[in-house]
Design a protein around this motif. Structure first.
Motif, mmCIF file in Angstrom:
data_model
loop_
_atom_site.group_PDB
_atom_site.id
_atom_site.type_symbol
_atom_site.label_atom_id
_atom_site.label_comp_id
_atom_site.label_asym_id
_atom_site.label_seq_id
_atom_site.Cartn_x
_atom_site.Cartn_y
_atom_site.Cartn_z
ATOM 1 N N ALA A 137 49.823 55.878 29.611
ATOM 2 C CA ALA A 137 48.624 55.950 29.358
ATOM 3 C C ALA A 137 47.702 54.754 30.302
ATOM 4 C CB ALA A 137 48.042 55.362 27.815
ATOM 5 N N GLN A 180 45.738 54.158 21.299
ATOM 6 C CA GLN A 180 45.808 55.827 21.042
ATOM 7 C C GLN A 180 46.900 56.457 21.558
ATOM 8 O OE1 GLN A 180 42.094 57.624 22.172
ATOM 9 N NE2 GLN A 180 41.127 56.761 20.433
ATOM 10 N N ALA A 181 47.871 55.757 22.480
ATOM 11 C CA ALA A 181 48.926 56.627 23.177
ATOM 12 C C ALA A 181 50.095 56.365 22.069
ATOM 13 C CB ALA A 181 49.211 55.873 24.414
ATOM 14 N N LYS A 203 41.448 50.922 24.256
ATOM 15 C CA LYS A 203 41.369 52.138 23.403
ATOM 16 C C LYS A 203 42.343 53.158 23.710
ATOM 17 C CE LYS A 203 38.038 55.721 21.824
ATOM 18 N NZ LYS A 203 36.530 56.263 21.924
ATOM 19 N N ALA A 204 42.466 53.508 24.993
ATOM 20 C CA ALA A 204 43.562 54.526 25.670
ATOM 21 C C ALA A 204 44.973 54.033 25.171
ATOM 22 C CB ALA A 204 43.405 54.658 27.037
ATOM 23 N N TYR A 205 45.100 52.727 25.314
ATOM 24 C CA TYR A 205 46.388 52.190 25.174
ATOM 25 C C TYR A 205 46.701 52.265 23.540
ATOM 26 C CZ TYR A 205 50.174 48.539 24.717
ATOM 27 O OH TYR A 205 51.343 47.934 24.547
ATOM 28 N N PHE A 253 45.107 55.818 33.157
ATOM 29 C CA PHE A 253 43.843 55.249 33.160
ATOM 30 C C PHE A 253 43.491 54.833 34.715
ATOM 31 C CE2 PHE A 253 41.141 51.501 32.810
ATOM 32 C CZ PHE A 253 40.062 51.791 31.935
ATOM 33 N N ARG A 277 42.335 57.904 36.400
ATOM 34 C CA ARG A 277 40.932 58.426 35.962
ATOM 35 C C ARG A 277 39.697 57.432 36.428
ATOM 36 N NH1 ARG A 277 42.522 59.478 30.463
ATOM 37 N NH2 ARG A 277 42.857 61.472 30.761
#
Length: 70
Positions: A25, A16-17, A12-14, A29, A32
C-alpha cells in the motif's frame, strides 16, 4: 499538495490495506502521488505516523516513471 494532507491520505491507505499488504500500500501510494511527494518522503511518512516505510515509498516513486495504475 501539502505534506500533512499527503500524510493523511497515506495513513488512510495504510489502515485500509490488509495486514500482509501494508508495504505494498505504501509503495502504491508512492506511485500514485510521486509528483506531489517530490523530496518530502520523510515528512509524509512522519505525518502519516506509520513507522519506517520511507524505502517502500521511494521505491514507488521510482517505479512511477515506468508503470501505470489500473
Amino acid at each position: 499538495m501539502q505534506t500533512r494532507k499527503l500524510g493523511e491520505l497515506l495513513r488512510k491507505a495504510y489502515d485500509q490495506a490488509p495486514e500482509r499488504d501494508k508495504s505494498l500500500a505504501v509503495c502504491l501510494f508512492g506511485i500514485r502521488y510521486a509528483s506531489d511527494i517530490g523530496r518530502s518522503t520523510n515528512d509524509v511518512i512522519l505525518h502519516a505516523e506509520i513507522g519506517k516505510y520511507g524505502p517502500e515509498m521511494r521505491k514507488g516513486i521510482k517505479l512511477s516513471r515506468y508503470v501505470r495504475l489500473k
